[in-house]
Design a protein around this motif. Structure first.
Motif, PDB file in Angstrom:
ATOM      1  N   UNK A 197      73.053  -2.453-100.273  1.00  0.00           N
ATOM      2  CA  UNK A 197      73.363  -1.026-100.317  1.00  0.00           C
ATOM      3  C   UNK A 197      72.198  -0.192 -99.790  1.00  0.00           C
ATOM      4  N   UNK A 198      70.979  -0.692 -99.980  1.00  0.00           N
ATOM      5  CA  UNK A 198      69.806   0.026 -99.479  1.00  0.00           C
ATOM      6  C   UNK A 198      69.709  -0.035 -97.958  1.00  0.00           C
ATOM      7  N   UNK A 199      70.386  -1.008 -97.357  1.00  0.00           N
ATOM      8  CA  UNK A 199      70.427  -1.133 -95.892  1.00  0.00           C
ATOM      9  C   UNK A 199      71.562  -0.250 -95.383  1.00  0.00           C
ATOM     10  N   UNK A 200      71.336   1.057 -95.434  1.00  0.00           N
ATOM     11  CA  UNK A 200      72.416   2.030 -95.216  1.00  0.00           C
ATOM     12  C   UNK A 200      73.028   1.969 -93.818  1.00  0.00           C
ATOM     13  N   UNK A 201      72.245   1.569 -92.831  1.00  0.00           N
ATOM     14  CA  UNK A 201      72.779   1.490 -91.470  1.00  0.00           C
ATOM     15  C   UNK A 201      73.782   0.351 -91.323  1.00  0.00           C
ATOM     16  N   UNK A 202      73.647  -0.655 -92.159  1.00  0.00           N
ATOM     17  CA  UNK A 202      74.523  -1.831 -92.062  1.00  0.00           C
ATOM     18  C   UNK A 202      75.621  -1.839 -93.110  1.00  0.00           C
ATOM     19  N   UNK A 203      75.330  -1.363 -94.301  1.00  0.00           N
ATOM     20  CA  UNK A 203      76.210  -1.583 -95.443  1.00  0.00           C
ATOM     21  C   UNK A 203      77.585  -0.941 -95.284  1.00  0.00           C
ATOM     22  N   UNK A 204      78.565  -1.711 -95.696  1.00  0.00           N
ATOM     23  CA  UNK A 204      79.930  -1.231 -95.865  1.00  0.00           C
ATOM     24  C   UNK A 204      80.575  -2.138 -96.899  1.00  0.00           C
ATOM     25  N   UNK A 205      81.384  -1.577 -97.798  1.00  0.00           N
ATOM     26  CA  UNK A 205      81.961  -2.374 -98.875  1.00  0.00           C
ATOM     27  C   UNK A 205      82.761  -3.560 -98.351  1.00  0.00           C
ATOM     28  N   UNK A 206      83.365  -3.431 -97.169  1.00  0.00           N
ATOM     29  CA  UNK A 206      84.169  -4.529 -96.626  1.00  0.00           C
ATOM     30  C   UNK A 206      83.315  -5.714 -96.192  1.00  0.00           C
ATOM     31  N   UNK A 207      82.017  -5.498 -96.066  1.00  0.00           N
ATOM     32  CA  UNK A 207      81.105  -6.588 -95.704  1.00  0.00           C
ATOM     33  C   UNK A 207      80.576  -7.335 -96.924  1.00  0.00           C
ATOM     34  N   UNK A 208      80.924  -6.841 -98.119  1.00  0.00           N
ATOM     35  CA  UNK A 208      80.308  -7.358 -99.336  1.00  0.00           C
ATOM     36  C   UNK A 208      81.334  -7.603-100.434  1.00  0.00           C
ATOM     37  N   UNK A 209      82.539  -8.016-100.082  1.00  0.00           N
ATOM     38  CA  UNK A 209      83.566  -8.245-101.093  1.00  0.00           C
ATOM     39  C   UNK A 209      83.214  -9.475-101.931  1.00  0.00           C
ATOM     40  N   UNK A 210      83.242  -9.334-103.235  1.00  0.00           N
ATOM     41  CA  UNK A 210      82.951 -10.452-104.135  1.00  0.00           C
ATOM     42  C   UNK A 210      84.261 -11.094-104.566  1.00  0.00           C
ATOM     43  N   UNK A 211      84.385 -12.387-104.298  1.00  0.00           N
ATOM     44  CA  UNK A 211      85.561 -13.157-104.695  1.00  0.00           C
ATOM     45  C   UNK A 211      85.133 -14.261-105.654  1.00  0.00           C
ATOM     46  N   UNK A 212      86.095 -14.926-106.274  1.00  0.00           N
ATOM     47  CA  UNK A 212      85.774 -16.060-107.138  1.00  0.00           C
ATOM     48  C   UNK A 212      85.255 -17.221-106.295  1.00  0.00           C
ATOM     49  N   UNK A 213      84.387 -18.051-106.853  1.00  0.00           N
ATOM     50  CA  UNK A 213      83.835 -19.168-106.087  1.00  0.00           C
ATOM     51  C   UNK A 213      84.920 -20.176-105.701  1.00  0.00           C
ATOM     52  N   UNK A 214      84.808 -20.789-104.527  1.00  0.00           N
ATOM     53  CA  UNK A 214      85.728 -21.873-104.172  1.00  0.00           C
ATOM     54  C   UNK A 214      85.652 -22.996-105.204  1.00  0.00           C
ATOM     55  N   UNK A 215      86.793 -23.537-105.555  1.00  0.00           N
ATOM     56  CA  UNK A 215      86.874 -24.503-106.647  1.00  0.00           C
ATOM     57  C   UNK A 215      86.679 -25.928-106.159  1.00  0.00           C
ATOM     58  N   UNK A 216      85.863 -26.665-106.913  1.00  0.00           N
ATOM     59  CA  UNK A 216      85.788 -28.108-106.761  1.00  0.00           C
ATOM     60  C   UNK A 216      86.716 -28.752-107.767  1.00  0.00           C
ATOM     61  N   UNK A 217      86.451 -30.008-108.120  1.00  0.00           N
ATOM     62  CA  UNK A 217      87.333 -30.736-109.030  1.00  0.00           C
ATOM     63  C   UNK A 217      87.399 -30.104-110.413  1.00  0.00           C
ATOM     64  N   UNK A 218      86.330 -29.419-110.837  1.00  0.00           N
ATOM     65  CA  UNK A 218      86.284 -28.807-112.168  1.00  0.00           C
ATOM     66  C   UNK A 218      86.709 -27.347-112.156  1.00  0.00           C
ATOM     67  N   UNK A 219      87.104 -26.834-110.998  1.00  0.00           N
ATOM     68  CA  UNK A 219      87.578 -25.469-110.923  1.00  0.00           C
ATOM     69  C   UNK A 219      86.590 -24.518-110.280  1.00  0.00           C
ATOM     70  N   UNK A 220      86.929 -23.238-110.372  1.00  0.00           N
ATOM     71  CA  UNK A 220      86.107 -22.170-109.797  1.00  0.00           C
ATOM     72  C   UNK A 220      85.030 -21.799-110.799  1.00  0.00           C
ATOM     73  N   UNK A 221      83.787 -22.245-110.548  1.00  0.00           N
ATOM     74  CA  UNK A 221      82.716 -22.073-111.515  1.00  0.00           C
ATOM     75  C   UNK A 221      81.437 -21.579-110.828  1.00  0.00           C
ATOM     76  N   UNK A 222      80.664 -20.829-111.602  1.00  0.00           N
ATOM     77  CA  UNK A 222      79.329 -20.428-111.175  1.00  0.00           C
ATOM     78  C   UNK A 222      78.473 -20.334-112.430  1.00  0.00           C
ATOM     79  N   UNK A 223      77.366 -21.079-112.469  1.00  0.00           N
ATOM     80  CA  UNK A 223      76.554 -21.051-113.686  1.00  0.00           C
ATOM     81  C   UNK A 223      75.740 -19.763-113.762  1.00  0.00           C
ATOM     82  N   UNK A 224      75.414 -19.395-114.976  1.00  0.00           N
ATOM     83  CA  UNK A 224      74.634 -18.179-115.170  1.00  0.00           C
ATOM     84  C   UNK A 224      73.359 -18.503-115.946  1.00  0.00           C
TER      85      UNK A 224
END
Length: 429
Positions: A285-312
């Motif tokens: 967002x600080x890179x104002x010349x480049x940023x656009x929400x369509x360039x930064x859409x957050x989706x769920x992680x692609x799922x492996x055998x155990x599903x869509x997971x991301x550790x925290x």
């Protein structure tokens, strides 16, 4: 918590070997045992935290400095737990901390805590602050932030590896964000173009620290227990190898790439989708010349055998036992972590966004990309616990060393799994 039979003496012995290796490499020689004592002005408190967080902290410091008469000096802190160990271990062991408050990582705090180099916080942090954290975080607080029933670190980050996508690119090709490993390969190939240096995906895999992060991320999706070097871990290693060498949608140069380089590649329009920590939202967002929400859409992680997971996991504030200004340090850590100020930090930098009651209440009527994504990941049961080991930094090094051997074709998968199991067994002996 530490396993039965795992003594502080054994732990410190292992830690000392790691410190000796760092000193031998010349990385922390200037902070050695014989370094002169650190002296600060009585009215100064020194906080070490990553530089991208400084502006958010500076915005709330006038209130603290006016109320206490103290001056806060910000220093740039290390960007990984391994770097924390390298920078501070020798000074802490000498009882000569160069700072009063640190932002510390999951990888390093168990070492610092068990060595007796960090102050317990139960009598310092008010109960209302601890009550501001949800029940879902208590397991993490009890393992990575506590020892022998006492808490030593206050979380200031709820770090989830979010899956950022170039929605604008996906829409142009009329394809959806990948939802499985197979789809990530298939769609990644549609974007990869060696002639223009565009890749399906990437990450920062440089050692120490970052290669482990991505291996553990994939292992969460494959169902692996990464410190066990089990079948799921082998699947994660193999998938990363295939993305680099077989499918060629992931640059091999990522093995020498940190997060800054990863982010620059993405913002240079060279990556279709990638996993990254939430701080990237504010960076982009600080890179104002480049940023656009369509360039930064957050989706769920692609799922492996155990599903869509991301550790925290995350970072948090701690007080070195040998802080030059312990009284000022206690006042500052209470101020920064209070329910009143946690939302202000979260508003200033996405790194500070957490599922604390005060933060969620603050953003209830204020649109925030990371808060929304955090809720969506939680509802989808995509959040996985960070793998714990009482000697976590050394265990992570074992994972990284074995992954590196495999990814660079220096050893086969079966061999690195077997050797990795032995390395972990040696840590637990």
């Amino acid at each position: 918590m530490a396993k039965k039979g795992f003594s502080r003496r054994t732990f410190i012995k292992g830690t000392s070997l790691a410190i000796a290796g760092a000193v031998g490499g010349g990385k922390i020689a200037q902070q050695g045992i014989f370094a002169p004592n650190v002296v600060h002005a009585q009215d100064e408190v020194v906080l070490a935290i990553q530089e991208f967080a400084h502006d958010a902290i500076k915005a709330i410091l006038p209130e603290f400095e006016s109320a206490t008469g103290l001056t806060v000096k910000l220093e740039g802190g290390p960007v990984s737990g391994n770097d924390m160990l390298t920078k501070y271990s020798t000074a802490f062991a000498a009882g000569n901390s160069p700072v009063d408050v640190i932002s510390d990582a999951d990888e390093s705090s168990p070492t610092f805590i068990r060595a007796g180099w960090i102050m317990p916080l139960d009598d310092i942090i008010p109960q209302e602050t601890w009550d501001d954290f949800p029940e879902s975080m208590q397991g993490q607080i009890e393992t990575f932030l506590s020892y022998d029933g006492q808490r030593y670190r206050v979380p200031h980050e709820f770090a989830v590896g979010y899956f950022f996508t170039r929605k604008d690119w996906l829409d142009e090709k009329n394809v959806s964000s990948p939802t499985t490993w197979d789809e990530m390969v298939e769609i990644g190939k549609e974007f990869t173009d060696s002639s223009t240096g565009v890749w399906g995906t990437t990450d920062g895999l440089v050692k120490p620290g970052l290669l482990y992060v991505f291996c553990a991320y994939l292992a969460a999706q494959s169902g692996g227990s990464v410190f066990d070097f089990d079948e799921g871990t082998a699947d994660a290693f193999q998938f990363l190898y295939d993305m680099i060498h077989t499918h060629k949608i992931f640059p091999e140069t990522a093995l020498n790439q940190d997060y800054t380089a990863q982010n620059e590649l993405y913002m240079g329009d060279k990556v279709a989708f990638m996993r990254q920590w939430p701080f990237f939202q504010s960076v982009a967002e600080a890179n104002t010349e480049w940023f656009d929400a369509s360039k930064m859409a957050i989706e769920l992680p692609p799922a492996g055998a155990a599903g869509s997971k991301s550790w925290w996991g995350g970072w948090g504030f701690s007080l070195p036992a040998s802080a030059p200004n312990p009284d000022g340090a206690q006042e500052l850590i209470k101020f920064l972590t209070s329910p009143e100020n946690a939302p202000k930090l979260a508003e200033g930098q996405s790194w500070f966004v957490m599922p604390r009651t005060s933060i969620l209440d603050y953003f209830a009527d204020k649109p925030n990309v990371i808060v929304e994504a955090m809720g969506r990941y939680s509802e989808a049961n995509a959040l996985a616990a960070r793998p714990f080991h009482p000697r976590v930094a050394e265990a992570q090094t074992a994972v990284e060393d074995m992954a590196s051997l495999f990814l660079t074709d220096q050893a086969g998968l079966a061999d690195v799994m077997k050797q990795g199991q032995q390395l972990i067994a040696d840590l637990e002996a």
